[in-house]
Design a protein around this motif. Structure first.
Motif, short mmCIF file in Angstrom:
data_model
loop_
_atom_site.label_atom_id
_atom_site.label_comp_id
_atom_site.label_asym_id
_atom_site.label_seq_id
_atom_site.Cartn_x
_atom_site.Cartn_y
_atom_site.Cartn_z
N TRP A 375 0.86 -1.15 -0.04
CA TRP A 375 0.02 0.14 -0.01
C TRP A 375 1.15 1.24 -0.31
O TRP A 375 2.01 1.17 0.04
CB TRP A 375 -0.85 0.00 1.14
N HIS A 376 0.23 2.25 -0.25
CA HIS A 376 0.98 3.48 -0.01
C HIS A 376 0.43 4.50 1.07
O HIS A 376 -0.59 4.32 1.40
CB HIS A 376 0.59 4.30 -1.45
N THR A 377 1.26 5.29 1.64
CA THR A 377 0.80 6.19 2.73
C THR A 377 0.55 7.63 2.08
O THR A 377 -0.13 8.58 2.76
CB THR A 377 1.72 6.58 3.78
N VAL A 378 1.15 7.98 0.76
CA VAL A 378 0.75 9.27 -0.02
C VAL A 378 0.28 8.86 -1.38
O VAL A 378 0.69 7.62 -1.57
CB VAL A 378 2.02 10.05 -0.07
N ALA A 379 -0.15 9.52 -1.91
CA ALA A 379 -0.98 9.48 -3.20
C ALA A 379 0.46 9.07 -4.13
O ALA A 379 1.29 9.89 -4.50
CB ALA A 379 -1.75 10.44 -3.81
N ASP A 380 -0.04 7.99 -4.88
CA ASP A 380 1.00 7.51 -5.85
C ASP A 380 0.50 8.02 -7.08
O ASP A 380 -0.58 7.74 -7.73
CB ASP A 380 1.17 6.03 -6.09
N PRO A 381 1.20 8.93 -8.00
CA PRO A 381 0.89 9.59 -9.39
C PRO A 381 0.29 8.46 -10.17
O PRO A 381 -0.79 8.75 -10.93
CB PRO A 381 2.09 10.42 -9.68
N ALA A 382 1.25 7.41 -10.52
CA ALA A 382 0.78 6.57 -11.40
C ALA A 382 -0.41 5.72 -11.02
O ALA A 382 -1.54 5.60 -11.96
CB ALA A 382 1.97 5.53 -11.80
N THR A 383 -0.55 5.27 -9.88
CA THR A 383 -1.94 4.85 -9.58
C THR A 383 -3.00 5.74 -9.27
O THR A 383 -4.23 5.26 -9.95
CB THR A 383 -1.53 4.14 -7.84
N ALA A 384 -2.74 6.88 -9.04
CA ALA A 384 -3.76 7.95 -9.06
C ALA A 384 -4.43 8.29 -10.51
O ALA A 384 -5.54 8.28 -10.93
CB ALA A 384 -3.46 9.29 -8.47
N ALA A 385 -3.09 8.25 -11.40
CA ALA A 385 -3.65 8.48 -13.01
C ALA A 385 -4.47 7.10 -13.31
O ALA A 385 -5.37 7.36 -14.26
CB ALA A 385 -2.31 8.51 -13.54
#
Length: 758
Positions: A375-385
């Motif tokens: 998981w991530h604790t901050v928004a991941d740009p690639a996943t958010a895209a």
């Protein structure tokens, strides 16, 4: 990237960029703070039990003791914990009376504090890091290995610090036939000091083959529980004081190893992979239908989740209290299928006592009895895209397996193909039955590019929906290649039906506009030809009676208008006089041209009557009113008499003529009379002036001087100044240069007539 997957300490930090080094330092600080907090909590608990205080009062008592003794709170806490653990030093009662402990140096206190923090660490890896950075680093050490003695005499690497992932994997297990000099330390139960590094032929871990080593047997209650190895980057002299300090510091490692839970040792390679990640990851063990348990947390996961007491450290619900049910379901599913699943994303949730959310939780299988949660604790740009793409109803993702696996569609794909969500997804290779028959070749070419050329491609296909409707779908795909073969296809479906309909409508509109443009172009060409026929360009000079030399120029309007209503005329009359005229009809286009032709021809015919300019202008006004269709115009009509060298003229609202005499230019004030076509009847007035040899008279239209943001006065002043600058030019050069330097910017057409008296 932190943990055992990379070297630690200043040498490594010098090789990375400052931002990454700052992240490493912040990670270490968070780990240290977590260890200190745990130590303080334990000490406060001891005091609360011994002095019958509340936890809050015990914490305040620790702070008061630190203030009274001049020591740090961490030092006081370490003394309390060590006293309860039975180590030498003041008893708890001696510590709590506020007296200052004697016979203890700063180095002693640092060692005791480090030992206490290591003993209270949640994992052996954390304990190793605490011992290295808090106690061994001042002696120049750069690595620490802690092996635990397992069944059949094997040594299992339970924890390390300052060690790379590859080297840790290579020394994860040491067989019973322990090589020298490890055998000597284990067999004899005494430390082995290699100040000049390993001897030739001895194989020991460490970043430098020439660095000093210290092998320390770890004994608990008279029983060997493991082995410690301290490494230095270069040879190091270790006196008796240093050796005693190092041996004493690592006594706590025996306690840590003896109480460590290794009933389910994690897979070394998987642990190394997780420790090399830059975001939180957890290795989970699957027990059939029971809830999975936690085998390993990498440093980032520990920093986010914290750690649990030893008896609960493997509890899934302890680490993930809000999402453990969904996470357990995902883990069992991944382990059951033993293949990569679609990324299952849970809502962004936070632990009740932690502000850090769990974003984009994904579970990957690691065999039939293990799974990895990421998981991530901050928004991941690639996943958010990817999520943003999925939100577009006309865009959907897909992935096909060509090796017997399944096809996965995102939720939006079913809408693109007009299918129900419970229907099985259709692989790209099986779309032929749904593609319009005329697009079969395009699908074949797309598949060949993906599978034979093994490169990405895209195409727009017409998809026939179950109800018979046709939808335009863009397919953008990439091959998934393994060992030189295409094992799958992944890509995006996009419904482009609306854009195709818009494109068709724009095409039809463009065709219509093109036809209208051609019609307008034809009209403009006819008008331009008519204008040139009526007002031809005169490239050379005209010589007229009275020694007059005349140069005329006409500059059409911009391409947007093509033609305008300007005209000029210079004509010798039967009476011996010379007609000089300039006019400008309002507007542009073919209507203006036809109006200009009518007025110019009428003026020529009326001039043959021999009447003065004021009468000619009055008649021209009547012609404009009766034939112009509401058109208005400005004009100057002048007659020059060669016998007495006089010029008589009338003006219908036109710009003043300019006289150049003896190098000075001045505007001839015209009669202030109204435009042609304004009112009927109207009596125009005349003005008279005598001309001298060498005089130059300039007649022009407003395209020469008119500017969008300036008044006519500014334009006229600039024209007069420019004419004076060109005073020595002959008429032909004068008109050419005036057109080149003209200040007008309204893109209007321009007529210019220069008359010089010889």
């Amino acid at each position: 990237m932190t943990g055992s997957s990379m070297p630690e300490g200043p040498p490594y930090g010098a090789l990375v960029d400052p931002g990454f080094a700052a992240l490493i330092a912040e990670n270490r600080w968070l780990r240290d703070r977590n260890a200190h907090r745990h130590l303080l909590d334990l000490a406060a608990g001891v005091l609360a039990a011994q002095m019958r205080l509340s936890t809050a009062d015990a914490a305040e008592h620790l702070t008061a003791l630190a203030s009274a003794t001049g020591l740090s709170v961490s030092d006081i806490a370490a003394d309390v914990v060590n006293a309860v653990a039975g180590s030498d030093g003041p008893a708890a009662a001696d510590t709590t009376d506020g007296a200052r402990p004697f016979g203890r140096t700063a180095e002693d206190r640092r060692a005791r504090r480090t030992a206490a923090e290591a003993e209270t660490a949640y994992t052996v890896h954390e304990a190793a890091r605490t011992l290295l950075h808090g106690g061994l680093a001042p002696f120049g050490a750069d690595s620490l290995w802690l092996w635990q003695r397992a069944d059949h005499g094997c040594l299992f690497l339970a924890g390390c610090a300052g060690v790379g992932a590859a080297e840790a994997a290579a020394w994860q297990w040491i067989p019973p036939a322990v090589p020298e000099p490890l055998r000597s330390a284990l067999t004899n139960g005494t430390p082995v000091w290699l100040e000049e590094g390993p001897a030739a032929g001895d194989l020991l871990p460490g970043a430098s083959p020439y660095g000093a080593r210290a092998l320390l047997p770890l004994i608990r209650r008279g029983k060997p529980v493991g082995l410690a190895l301290i490494g230095w980057p270069r040879p190091r002299s270790l006196d008796s004081t240093a050796r005693r300090a190092l041996t004493g510091l690592l006594e706590v490692a025996s306690t840590v190893l003896d109480t460590a839970d290794t009933s389910r040792p994690a897979v070394p390679v998987l642990v190394d992979v997780l420790d090399s990640l830059a975001h939180p990851a957890v290795l989970l063990h699957v027990h059939g239908t029971e809830e999975p348990t936690v085998e390993h947390l990498n440093d980032e996961a520990v920093a986010v989740l914290g750690s649990l007491p030893r008896e609960d450290r493997h509890s899934l619900i302890g680490h993930f209290p809000l999402v453990h049910t969904d996470l357990a379901r995902m883990v069992r599913r991944a382990a059951a299928t033993a293949r990569v699943q679609r990324a299952a994303r849970l809502p962004a949730l936070a632990r009740p006592d932690e502000p850090v959310p769990l974003l984009d939780v994904r579970v990957l299988p690691a065999g039939e009895d293990r799974a990895i949660a990421l998981w991530h604790t901050v928004a991941d740009p690639a996943t958010a895209a990817g999520r943003a793409t999925a939100r577009l109803q006309s865009v959907a993702t897909f992935q096909d397996s060509l090796t017997g696996g399944e096809t996965f569609w995102s939720e939006q794909a079913y809408g693109v193909f007009g299918m129900a969500p419970d229907e099985p997804p259709v692989p790209l290779l099986g779309l032929r039955g749904r593609v319009h028959r005329d697009d079969g070749d395009a699908l074949t070419a797309l598949l060949r590019t993906l599978t034979e050329r093994q490169t990405g491609a895209q195409a727009v296909l017409r998809i026939v929906l179950p109800g018979g409707a046709v939808r335009h779908v863009r397919v953008a795909a990439e091959p998934l290649i393994a060992e030189g073969a295409v094992v799958g296809i992944t890509g995006v479906y996009q419904d482009v039906s609306d854009s195709r309909r818009t494109e068709a409508a724009l095409t039809a509109t463009f065709d219509h506009l093109t036809a209208l443009h051609h019609q307008a172009e034809t009209r403009h060409q006819l008008a331009l030809q008519l204008q040139r026929a009526i007002v031809p360009e005169v490239p050379g000079l005209m010589e007229l009676p009275g020694s007059l030399v005349v140069a005329v120029r006409y500059r059409p309007a911009t391409a947007e208008y093509r033609v305008g209503g300007d005209w000029y005329d210079v004509l010798a009359l039967p009476t011996g006089k010379v007609l000089v005229a300039v006019g400008d009809i309002a507007g542009h286009g073919i209507d203006s041209v036809t109006g200009m032709v009518a007025l110019r021809n009428a003026q020529r015919a009326l001039a043959f009557t021999g009447e003065p300019p004021r009468r000619l202008m009055g008649w021209l006004n009547e012609v404009t009113l009766r034939t112009g269709g509401g058109t208005t115009a400005t004009a100057v009509c002048a007659l020059y008499d060669p016998e007495d060298h006089t010029l008589v003229w009338s003006s219908a609202g036109h710009l003043p003529m300019l006289l150049l005499r003896d190098g000075r230019a001045r505007l001839l004030d015209p009669p202030r009379d109204i435009l042609l076509g304004a009112v009927s009847p109207f009596s125009y007035r005349e003005r008279r002036i005598g001309l001298r040899p060498g005089d130059t008279l300039l007649l022009y239209t407003d395209g020469l001087i008119e500017r969008r943001h300036d008044g006519l006065d500014e334009g006229l002043a600039l024209l007069a100044a420019e004419v004076e600058r060109l005073a020595d030019r002959p008429p032909e050069r004068l008109v050419d240069e005036l057109l080149t330097t003209a200040t007008g910017d309204t893109d209007d057409d321009t007529s210019l007539v220069a008359v010089r008296v010889g």
